[in-house]
Design a protein around this motif. Structure first.
Motif, PDB file in Angstrom:
ATOM      1  N   GLY A  16       0.797  -1.225   0.000  1.00  0.00           N
ATOM      2  CA  GLY A  16       0.000   0.000   0.000  1.00  0.00           C
ATOM      3  C   GLY A  16       0.829   1.273   0.000  1.00  0.00           C
ATOM      4  O   GLY A  16       0.296   2.375  -0.163  1.00  0.00           O
ATOM      5  N   LYS A  19       4.488   1.152  -4.079  1.00  0.00           N
ATOM      6  CA  LYS A  19       5.602   0.564  -4.830  1.00  0.00           C
ATOM      7  C   LYS A  19       5.197   0.191  -6.255  1.00  0.00           C
ATOM      8  O   LYS A  19       5.927   0.502  -7.202  1.00  0.00           O
ATOM      9  N   SER A  20       4.025  -0.399  -6.443  1.00  0.00           N
ATOM     10  CA  SER A  20       3.600  -0.763  -7.810  1.00  0.00           C
ATOM     11  C   SER A  20       3.444   0.487  -8.665  1.00  0.00           C
ATOM     12  O   SER A  20       3.817   0.506  -9.836  1.00  0.00           O
ATOM     13  N   THR A  21       2.885   1.538  -8.066  1.00  0.00           N
ATOM     14  CA  THR A  21       2.694   2.801  -8.799  1.00  0.00           C
ATOM     15  C   THR A  21       4.046   3.354  -9.233  1.00  0.00           C
ATOM     16  O   THR A  21       4.235   3.746 -10.395  1.00  0.00           O
ATOM     17  N   ARG A 138      -7.479   1.803  -2.215  1.00  0.00           N
ATOM     18  CA  ARG A 138      -7.209   0.914  -3.350  1.00  0.00           C
ATOM     19  C   ARG A 138      -8.362  -0.050  -3.552  1.00  0.00           C
ATOM     20  O   ARG A 138      -8.664  -0.450  -4.675  1.00  0.00           O
ATOM     21  N   ASN A 169       7.236   8.061   0.058  1.00  0.00           N
ATOM     22  CA  ASN A 169       6.204   8.322  -0.957  1.00  0.00           C
ATOM     23  C   ASN A 169       5.081   9.151  -0.345  1.00  0.00           C
ATOM     24  O   ASN A 169       4.060   8.621   0.069  1.00  0.00           O
ATOM     25  N   ASP A 170       5.338  10.466  -0.304  1.00  0.00           N
ATOM     26  CA  ASP A 170       4.301  11.393   0.172  1.00  0.00           C
ATOM     27  C   ASP A 170       3.644  11.963  -1.080  1.00  0.00           C
ATOM     28  O   ASP A 170       2.596  11.476  -1.521  1.00  0.00           O
TER      29      ASP A 170
HETATM   30  P1  ADP Z   1       1.862  -1.185  -3.304  1.00  0.00           P
HETATM   31  O1  ADP Z   1       2.253  -1.695  -4.650  1.00  0.00           O
HETATM   32  O2  ADP Z   1       3.031  -0.699  -2.506  1.00  0.00           O
HETATM   33  O3  ADP Z   1       1.023  -2.157  -2.531  1.00  0.00           O
HETATM   34  P2  ADP Z   1       0.159   0.712  -4.778  1.00  0.00           P
HETATM   35  O4  ADP Z   1       1.096   1.247  -5.799  1.00  0.00           O
HETATM   36  O5  ADP Z   1      -0.885  -0.273  -5.210  1.00  0.00           O
HETATM   37  O6  ADP Z   1       0.959   0.128  -3.507  1.00  0.00           O
HETATM   38  O7  ADP Z   1      -0.525   1.989  -4.081  1.00  0.00           O
HETATM   39  C1  ADP Z   1      -1.577   1.847  -3.106  1.00  0.00           C
HETATM   40  C2  ADP Z   1      -2.657   2.898  -3.402  1.00  0.00           C
HETATM   41  O8  ADP Z   1      -2.152   4.200  -3.106  1.00  0.00           O
HETATM   42  C3  ADP Z   1      -3.095   2.922  -4.870  1.00  0.00           C
HETATM   43  O9  ADP Z   1      -4.475   3.165  -4.910  1.00  0.00           O
HETATM   44  C4  ADP Z   1      -2.303   4.085  -5.456  1.00  0.00           C
HETATM   45  O10 ADP Z   1      -2.970   4.695  -6.553  1.00  0.00           O
HETATM   46  C5  ADP Z   1      -2.217   5.043  -4.263  1.00  0.00           C
HETATM   47  N1  ADP Z   1      -0.977   5.868  -4.222  1.00  0.00           N
HETATM   48  C6  ADP Z   1       0.298   5.494  -4.494  1.00  0.00           C
HETATM   49  N2  ADP Z   1       1.168   6.507  -4.298  1.00  0.00           N
HETATM   50  C7  ADP Z   1       0.429   7.568  -3.891  1.00  0.00           C
HETATM   51  C8  ADP Z   1       0.745   8.924  -3.526  1.00  0.00           C
HETATM   52  N3  ADP Z   1       1.992   9.401  -3.497  1.00  0.00           N
HETATM   53  N4  ADP Z   1      -0.273   9.736  -3.158  1.00  0.00           N
HETATM   54  C9  ADP Z   1      -1.552   9.268  -3.146  1.00  0.00           C
HETATM   55  N5  ADP Z   1      -1.929   8.012  -3.482  1.00  0.00           N
HETATM   56  C10 ADP Z   1      -0.952   7.157  -3.847  1.00  0.00           C
END
Ligand code: ADP
Ligand code: 5GP
Length: 209
Positions: A16, A19-21, A138, A169-170
Motif C-alpha cells: 500500500g 511501490k507498484s505505482t 485501493r 512516498n508522500d
Molecule cells: P503497493 O504496490 O506498494 O502495494 P500501490 O502502488 O498499489 O501500492 O498503491 C496503493 C494505493 O495508493 C493505490 O491506490 C495508489 O494509486 C495510491 N498511491 C500510491 N502513491 C500515492 C501517492 N503518493 N499519493 C496518493 N496516493 C498514492
C-alpha cells in the motif's frame, strides 16, 4: 561504447506504500528494464493479468517449483507464497538488461545474497494514517487483509535500515524523482560498467597522429 551489465534493482515497501505505482512509472520511462514476474499462490486482484503482475499458481505447483530449486528466493507473505523464478532473471541479465524486483523484506535479503552487486530501495509511506487510507482507497483487500498488511508493515519498516536507499512516498511526483535519481546513479557504478575506464585509458597509449 556501452558495455553496461544488467542491473538487479530491488524495490521493497509495505503493501500500500505505492511501490507498484512507482515501479510502473519507472518502467514507463525506461522500457528497456524488465520486471521480475513472481509466482504467487494468492488470487488475482481485479485488473491483474496472469503473466504480467504475477504468474498465479496453485499451492501444489508452487511447492513443486520450489522443491525443484526453480526460485532464486521465495517467502510466505500474508499467508500466501511468493517466489522469484531464477531462470527468467538470469536470462534478462545475460542480455544486458536491468531487472526490477518487487519483493518483501525477506525476499530482498535473499536477493542480496543471490545477486551481487544489486541495488536495494525501500519505499516508506509518510505515516500509518496515510498507509491505512491508501490500502482502503485501493479497494482490493477486505478489512481482514488490510489489518494483516498493516501489522506486517510495522515489522517491515523496522528493517528499512538494511536497504541502500529510503524514498518517502508522500507526494508521488517527488517520490518518483527520488527513485529515478537512485536508478540513474546506480547505473553509473564502476562494477556495472566493466572496461569503460580501461577503453578510454587505452586511447592514451595510442601514438598521436
Ligand atoms: P503497493 O504496490 O506498494 O502495494 P500501490 O502502488 O498499489 O501500492 O498503491 C496503493 C494505493 O495508493 C493505490 O491506490 C495508489 O494509486 C495510491 N498511491 C500510491 N502513491 C500515492 C501517492 N503518493 N499519493 C496518493 N496516493 C498514492
Ligand atoms: P501483494 O500480494 O500485495 O502483491 O504482495 C504482497 C507482498 O509480497 C509485497 O510485499 C510484495 O513485494 C511481496 N512479493 C511479491 N513477489 C514476491 C516474491 O517473488 N518474493 C518475495 N519474497 N516477496 C514477494
Amino acid at each position: 561504447m556501452d558495455n553496461r551489465l544488467g542491473m538487479v534493482f530491488v524495490v521493497c515497501a509495505p503493501s500500500g506504500a505505492g511501490k507498484s505505482t512507482l515501479i510502473g512509472k519507472l518502467r514507463a520511462e525506461f522500457p528497456g528494464m524488465e520486471f521480475s514476474v513472481s509466482h504467487t499462490t494468492r488470487a488475482p486482484r481485479a485488473g491483474e493479468v496472469n503473466g504480467r503482475e504475477y504468474e498465479f499458481v496453485s499451492r501444489g505447483q508452487f511447492a513443486a517449483r520450489r522443491d525443484a530449486g526453480d526460485y532464486a528466493e521465495w517467502a510466505e507473505v500474508h499467508g500466501n507464497f511468493y517466489g522469484t523464478p531464477r531462470a527468467a532473471v538470469l536470462d534478462t541479465l545475460s542480455r544486458g538488461l536491468d531487472v526490477i524486483f518487487d519483493v518483501d523484506v525477506q525476499g530482498a535479503a535473499a536477493l542480496r545474497r543471490a545477486f551481487d552487486p544489486a541495488a536495494f530501495v525501500f519505499i516508506l509511506p509518510p505515516s500509518l494514517e496515510v498507509l491505512t487510507a491508501r490500502l482502503a482507497g485501493r479497494g482490493t483487500d477486505d478489512a481482514q487483509a488490510v489489518h494483516k498488511r498493516l501489522k506486517n508493515a510495522e515489522a517491515e519498516i523496522a528493517r528499512a535500515g538494511e536497504f541502500d536507499y529510503l524514498v518517502v512516498n508522500d507526494v508521488l511526483s517527488r517520490a518518483y524523482e527520488d527513485l529515478r535519481a537512485v536508478y540513474l546513479a546506480e547505473r553509473l557504478r564502476p562494477a556495472r560498467n566493466p572496461g569503460l575506464a580501461e577503453a578510454i585509458l587505452a586511447s592514451f597509449s595510442r601514438p598521436a597522429r
